[in-house]
Design a protein around this motif. Structure first.
Motif, short mmCIF file in Angstrom:
data_model
loop_
_atom_site.label_atom_id
_atom_site.label_comp_id
_atom_site.label_asym_id
_atom_site.label_seq_id
_atom_site.Cartn_x
_atom_site.Cartn_y
_atom_site.Cartn_z
N ARG A 216 36.17 -24.06 -32.63
CA ARG A 216 35.13 -23.05 -32.52
C ARG A 216 33.80 -23.73 -32.17
NH1 ARG A 216 35.85 -21.09 -38.49
NH2 ARG A 216 36.51 -23.27 -38.63
N GLY A 217 32.81 -22.92 -31.76
CA GLY A 217 31.49 -23.48 -31.52
C GLY A 217 30.90 -23.19 -30.16
N LEU A 218 31.70 -22.77 -29.18
CA LEU A 218 31.17 -22.45 -27.86
C LEU A 218 31.01 -20.94 -27.67
CD1 LEU A 218 33.12 -24.95 -25.56
CD2 LEU A 218 30.77 -25.12 -26.37
N VAL A 219 32.06 -20.19 -27.90
CA VAL A 219 31.99 -18.74 -27.76
C VAL A 219 31.20 -18.13 -28.92
CG1 VAL A 219 33.32 -16.61 -27.52
CG2 VAL A 219 34.18 -18.73 -26.54
N GLY A 220 31.37 -18.70 -30.09
CA GLY A 220 30.68 -18.23 -31.29
C GLY A 220 30.30 -19.41 -32.16
N PRO A 221 29.76 -19.15 -33.34
CA PRO A 221 29.37 -20.26 -34.23
C PRO A 221 30.55 -21.09 -34.69
CG PRO A 221 29.20 -18.12 -35.34
CD PRO A 221 29.45 -17.82 -33.91
N ALA A 222 30.29 -22.35 -34.99
CA ALA A 222 31.35 -23.29 -35.37
C ALA A 222 32.04 -22.92 -36.67
CB ALA A 222 30.79 -24.71 -35.46
N ASP A 223 31.39 -22.10 -37.51
CA ASP A 223 32.00 -21.70 -38.77
C ASP A 223 32.35 -20.22 -38.79
OD1 ASP A 223 29.44 -20.70 -38.74
OD2 ASP A 223 28.92 -21.35 -40.77
N GLY A 224 32.41 -19.60 -37.62
CA GLY A 224 32.68 -18.16 -37.54
C GLY A 224 34.13 -17.84 -37.22
N PRO A 225 34.46 -16.56 -37.01
CA PRO A 225 35.84 -16.13 -36.78
C PRO A 225 36.24 -16.05 -35.31
CG PRO A 225 34.48 -14.20 -37.14
CD PRO A 225 33.56 -15.40 -37.23
N THR A 226 35.37 -16.47 -34.39
CA THR A 226 35.66 -16.41 -32.96
C THR A 226 36.09 -17.78 -32.47
OG1 THR A 226 33.99 -14.68 -32.69
CG2 THR A 226 34.80 -15.75 -30.70
N TRP A 227 37.26 -17.85 -31.86
CA TRP A 227 37.88 -19.14 -31.53
C TRP A 227 37.78 -19.44 -30.04
CZ3 TRP A 227 39.87 -22.13 -35.48
CH2 TRP A 227 39.91 -21.51 -36.74
N ASP A 228 37.45 -20.72 -29.73
CA ASP A 228 37.42 -21.18 -28.34
C ASP A 228 38.82 -21.52 -27.84
OD1 ASP A 228 34.63 -21.13 -28.54
OD2 ASP A 228 34.53 -23.25 -29.13
N SER A 229 39.58 -22.21 -28.67
CA SER A 229 40.90 -22.70 -28.31
C SER A 229 41.81 -22.59 -29.53
CB SER A 229 40.84 -24.17 -27.86
OG SER A 229 39.89 -24.35 -26.83
N VAL A 230 43.09 -22.45 -29.27
CA VAL A 230 44.08 -22.36 -30.35
C VAL A 230 45.29 -23.21 -29.97
CG1 VAL A 230 45.73 -20.83 -31.50
CG2 VAL A 230 43.36 -20.09 -31.20
N GLN A 231 45.81 -23.95 -30.97
CA GLN A 231 47.06 -24.68 -30.81
C GLN A 231 48.06 -24.10 -31.83
OE1 GLN A 231 44.07 -26.94 -31.62
NE2 GLN A 231 43.64 -26.22 -29.55
N LEU A 232 49.17 -23.68 -31.32
CA LEU A 232 50.17 -22.96 -32.11
C LEU A 232 51.50 -23.70 -32.03
CD1 LEU A 232 51.11 -20.15 -33.46
CD2 LEU A 232 51.54 -19.42 -31.11
N GLN A 233 52.20 -23.83 -33.17
CA GLN A 233 53.57 -24.37 -33.14
C GLN A 233 54.51 -23.35 -33.76
OE1 GLN A 233 55.43 -27.70 -35.60
NE2 GLN A 233 55.32 -28.68 -33.58
N ILE A 234 55.58 -23.05 -33.02
CA ILE A 234 56.60 -22.11 -33.45
C ILE A 234 57.91 -22.87 -33.60
CG2 ILE A 234 57.72 -19.89 -32.96
CD1 ILE A 234 55.50 -19.56 -30.74
N VAL A 235 58.54 -22.76 -34.75
CA VAL A 235 59.81 -23.44 -34.99
C VAL A 235 60.90 -22.38 -35.17
CG1 VAL A 235 61.10 -25.01 -36.48
CG2 VAL A 235 58.64 -25.38 -36.08
N TYR A 236 61.95 -22.50 -34.35
CA TYR A 236 63.11 -21.61 -34.42
C TYR A 236 64.29 -22.34 -35.05
CZ TYR A 236 61.14 -18.06 -31.24
OH TYR A 236 60.39 -17.07 -30.67
N ALA A 237 65.19 -21.57 -35.64
CA ALA A 237 66.43 -22.10 -36.18
C ALA A 237 67.59 -21.44 -35.44
CB ALA A 237 66.53 -21.81 -37.68
N PRO A 238 68.17 -22.14 -34.44
CA PRO A 238 69.33 -21.59 -33.73
C PRO A 238 70.55 -21.52 -34.64
CG PRO A 238 68.27 -23.35 -32.48
CD PRO A 238 67.71 -23.39 -33.86
N PRO A 239 71.60 -20.80 -34.25
CA PRO A 239 72.79 -20.66 -35.09
C PRO A 239 73.49 -21.98 -35.40
CG PRO A 239 72.78 -19.00 -33.35
CD PRO A 239 71.66 -19.94 -33.04
N ASP A 240 73.32 -23.00 -34.52
CA ASP A 240 74.01 -24.27 -34.76
C ASP A 240 73.31 -25.14 -35.79
OD1 ASP A 240 71.80 -25.22 -33.42
OD2 ASP A 240 72.89 -25.95 -31.66
N GLY A 241 72.20 -24.68 -36.36
CA GLY A 241 71.51 -25.42 -37.40
C GLY A 241 70.51 -26.45 -36.91
N ARG A 242 70.37 -26.60 -35.60
CA ARG A 242 69.42 -27.57 -35.05
C ARG A 242 68.11 -26.85 -34.76
NH1 ARG A 242 72.19 -29.96 -29.88
NH2 ARG A 242 70.31 -31.25 -29.88
N GLU A 243 67.01 -27.29 -35.33
CA GLU A 243 65.73 -26.64 -35.09
C GLU A 243 65.20 -26.95 -33.70
OE1 GLU A 243 62.92 -27.64 -38.13
OE2 GLU A 243 63.62 -26.01 -39.44
#
Length: 415
Positions: A216-243
């Motif tokens: 944060r800090g460009l679109v809005g304040p650095a301590d506010g709720p408006t985000w410039d960029s986001v990094q997301l990780q999603i973990v799936y569990a397939p039927p074979d047990g390998r994530e």
């Protein structure tokens, strides 16, 4: 039509003009007229401008504004409602339309919470209408080829992947400036890739957990709720047990002179191969003084949506951004006109079974969005590092934050 912003200009507008000129025709439902009958927007300014610009290209449509605009649009006698407002305004418009028995098409993400998705899905089933979501990327030739290789077993078991979507500062600074306060680019731009992952490698895969952080800090304040960029990780569990883990990086503060307007990149790593797709570098680059990269794109994507002068002199606009909308209207026409009225329930069931766009198949995408927004909200409140677990022994969607022993149940049922 609810909302007349950038998405309307890019995809709905050319489609409605084509359908006004040509109608919709297919062997299984015959010829059907599709007209832009009414629009609802906050001020009506864009609607009036489009009315002037489109004279002769669409019918004279009604324009409604104000707090009761959606109800007035519905009362105008429309058959289908398309919702293309900012994502945090989707639910109420869709709910009112479904309650009135209208077929509904919603831009991605359909809604921000599973509780809202459940309500809309139930309404669609009760009223016997279609409720669909726009994921135009699923019609991109590159993505369709990827899924073909996966389904045919050419690419075997994806282990991990990376998706990136970057947009220039003018997105957050000008185009979406009124809406963007308190929002994040993950919800806005990551959902295409969430859906791509879910649709390509599912449906037997189950979500395991989600984590997210951002800057944060460009679109809005650095301590506010408006985000410039986001990094997301999603973990799936397939039927074979390998994530399988997927990292999604998004930003809407890329410099305005960045060569591409939208930077999109996908890499998936399989047991027997690697898939790389760079949506910006399709082999064409063009620079024209005072025209690129905003009016015209330096690296245009002519697969998505482009205007052409055909060899026979006609001007056309086509591509997968328009193709995916046209397909929705074909589905509605098939339900309503594809045979005897007493067979309509079966035709409706067939169209609802299309998992690529039916609201009922949007559960994983909405669940990830709900998880991400909850994590970022706690982060903005001074509690970073949250992780959301799916189908936890305790509940369906559970947020756990380091240093806080009390878990937060975001959704009580199974995802």
């Amino acid at each position: 039509m609810v909302g007349l912003g950038m998405i309307f200009d890019d995809t709905y507008r050319p489609l409605f003009e084509q359908l006004h000129a040509e109608g919709l025709c297919r062997r299984d439902f015959g010829f059907v007229n599709v007209e832009l009958s009414a629009v609802a927007s906050r001020t009506g300014n864009r609607a009036e401008l489009y009315r002037q610009q489109s004279a002769g290209r669409v019918t004279k449509f009604a324009s409604f504004t104000g707090s009761d605009a959606i109800n007035n649009l519905i009362a105008h006698g429309v058959d289908v409602v398309c919702v293309a407002t900012p994502d945090d305004r989707h639910f109420e418009s869709a709910r009112l339309a479904l309650e009135a028995g209208k077929h509904v098409l919603i831009e991605k993400p359909s809604v921000l919470r599973l509780q809202e998705l459940d309500q809309l899905d139930a309404l669609a089933n009760q009223r016997g209408v279609l409720a669909k979501v726009v994921y135009h990327k699923l019609a991109d030739p590159d993505h369709k080829k990827l899924r073909t290789h996966v389904v045919d077993g050419v690419l075997k078991h994806v282990n991990n992947g990376y998706c990136s979507l970057l947009e220039p500062k003018q997105i957050s600074g000008r185009q979406f400036a009124e809406w963007i306060v308190g929002r994040n680019p993950g919800t806005y731009v990551a959902v295409h890739y969430i859906k791509l992952i879910d649709f390509t490698f599912g449906p037997e895969w189950r979500l395991a957990r989600v984590s997210a952080t951002g800057q944060r800090g460009l679109v809005g304040p650095a301590d506010g709720p408006t985000w410039d960029s986001v990094q997301l990780q999603i973990v799936y569990a397939p039927p074979d047990g390998r994530e399988a883990a997927f990292d999604v990086h998004t930003s809407w503060v890329t410099p305005d002179n960045f060569p591409g307007y939208v930077e999109q990149e996908v890499q998936f790593r399989f047991d027997n191969g690697v898939w790389n797709a760079h949506q910006r570098k399709r082999g064409v680059e063009v620079t024209i003084e005072e025209r690129t990269p905003f009016d015209l794109k330096i690296t245009p994507n002519h697969h998505y949506n482009a205007a052409f002068l055909e060899p026979w002199g006609e001007r056309s606009q086509r591509g997968y951004g328009i193709e995916i909308l046209r397909r929705f209207f074909e589905e509605v026409a098939f339900v309503e006109f594809g045979g005897p009225q007493n067979d309509r329930p079966e035709r409706l069931r067939q169209m609802q079974d299309l998992s690529y766009n039916d609201l009922s198949a949007d559960r994983n995408t909405v669940a990830v969005v709900q998880a991400m927004e909850a994590i970022l909200a706690r982060h903005a409140a001074g509690e970073p590092g949250g992780v959301v677990f799916f189908n936890d022994p305790m509940e369906g969607l559970v947020l756990r934050v380091p240093g806080n022993a009390e878990p937060v149940v975001l959704y009580p049922d199974r995802v």
